[in-house]
Write a protein that holds these residues in place. Structure first.
Motif, PDB file in Angstrom:
ATOM      1  N   TRP A   9      41.429  47.993  49.884  1.00 59.11           N
ATOM      2  CA  TRP A   9      41.371  46.458  48.615  1.00 59.11           C
ATOM      3  C   TRP A   9      41.634  44.886  48.972  1.00 59.11           C
ATOM      4  CZ3 TRP A   9      40.017  45.370  44.042  1.00 59.11           C
ATOM      5  CH2 TRP A   9      40.490  44.625  42.895  1.00 59.11           C
ATOM      6  N   HIS A  10      42.986  45.217  50.010  1.00 56.09           N
ATOM      7  CA  HIS A  10      43.155  44.186  50.438  1.00 56.09           C
ATOM      8  C   HIS A  10      42.375  43.877  52.064  1.00 56.09           C
ATOM      9  CE1 HIS A  10      46.450  42.888  48.035  1.00 56.09           C
ATOM     10  NE2 HIS A  10      47.121  44.653  48.176  1.00 56.09           N
ATOM     11  N   GLU A  11      41.899  44.861  52.542  1.00 58.89           N
ATOM     12  CA  GLU A  11      40.524  44.314  53.368  1.00 58.89           C
ATOM     13  C   GLU A  11      39.531  43.480  53.277  1.00 58.89           C
ATOM     14  OE1 GLU A  11      41.229  44.101  56.590  1.00 58.89           O
ATOM     15  OE2 GLU A  11      43.181  45.053  56.318  1.00 58.89           O
ATOM     16  N   GLU A  19      48.275  40.950  44.012  1.00 60.05           N
ATOM     17  CA  GLU A  19      47.639  41.253  43.004  1.00 60.05           C
ATOM     18  C   GLU A  19      46.846  42.590  44.096  1.00 60.05           C
ATOM     19  OE1 GLU A  19      43.693  38.827  43.194  1.00 60.05           O
ATOM     20  OE2 GLU A  19      45.147  37.715  44.410  1.00 60.05           O
ATOM     21  N   TYR A  20      47.254  44.269  43.575  1.00 61.80           N
ATOM     22  CA  TYR A  20      47.031  45.366  43.740  1.00 61.80           C
ATOM     23  C   TYR A  20      45.648  45.818  42.846  1.00 61.80           C
ATOM     24  CZ  TYR A  20      51.473  44.806  45.482  1.00 61.80           C
ATOM     25  OH  TYR A  20      52.892  43.704  45.953  1.00 61.80           O
ATOM     26  N   ALA A  21      45.420  46.826  43.822  1.00 58.82           N
ATOM     27  CA  ALA A  21      44.020  47.633  42.670  1.00 58.82           C
ATOM     28  C   ALA A  21      44.660  48.715  41.882  1.00 58.82           C
ATOM     29  CB  ALA A  21      43.880  48.606  44.043  1.00 58.82           C
TER      30      ALA A  21
END
Length: 191
Positions: A9-11, A19-21
């Motif tokens: 998600w962060h990539e 902001e977390y999935a």
């Protein structure tokens, strides 16, 4: 495996520190401009992949054996397709290169997809002498099958007494045998 999902998600794009999935809102679907044209182009790309895979199966080449593909076309839309979807075609068909050519390469097997001719060069990939021998045997068998079906259909007693569905099935067998013979002749000529 939430930690792997979070890392992916962060990539995908730059995210803020909080902001977390797992707490993000579901994405809203957006209309795609010209969706039917995109689907048609993808179908053409998959048709090319299917043609390469068919050749792999027919020639006994493994699914990961690197091959090249040559497209014989002057159609600008097909060349655009190869430019746009070339990466997908290369990945799904396990190709090392896709090129546009003016004439069929030597010792290549071809197929037609999307109104263009495609060729997979097999020189160095298979034993051409053994392949010619195999195709010749297959051609002889197909010709014998065609002759037996033709003989059966030329028998007036059979045609008059058999059920119409059976006669039609035999005619379809004859047409299929003719198509197979034409395809084998073309493959032999290509080698």
């Amino acid at each position: 495996m939430p930690f792997i999902t979070e890392e992916i998600w962060h990539e995908l794009k730059e995210r803020g520190p909080k902001e977390y999935a797992c707490v993000a809102a579901w994405p809203k679907p957006q209309p795609v401009a010209d969706a039917p044209a995109l689907l048609a182009r993808m179908a053409q790309a998959l048709e090319v992949v299917g043609g390469v895979r068919t050749i792999r199966n027919q020639k006994g080449l493994g699914p990961n054996k690197p091959l090249t593909l040559a497209a014989k076309t002057t159609d600008a839309t097909l060349q655009t397709l190869l430019a746009d979807y070339g990466g997908i075609i290369r990945k799904l068909a396990a190709l090392t290169d896709i090129s546009v050519v003016e004439a069929a390469p030597a010792a290549a097997v071809g197929f037609v997809a999307g109104g263009a001719e495609f060729f997979v060069p097999l020189e160095g990939q298979i034993d051409l002498g053994a392949e010619k021998e195999r195709l010749t045997k297959e051609l002889e068998y197909a010709q014998g099958f065609r002759d037996s079906v033709s003989k059966k259909l030329s028998n007036e007693k059979f045609v008059a007494n058999a059920k119409p569905e059976l006669v039609e099935r035999e005619r379809q067998k004859l047409a299929d045998a003719e198509a197979q013979i034409a395809a084998l002749d073309q493959q032999l000529a290509g080698l």
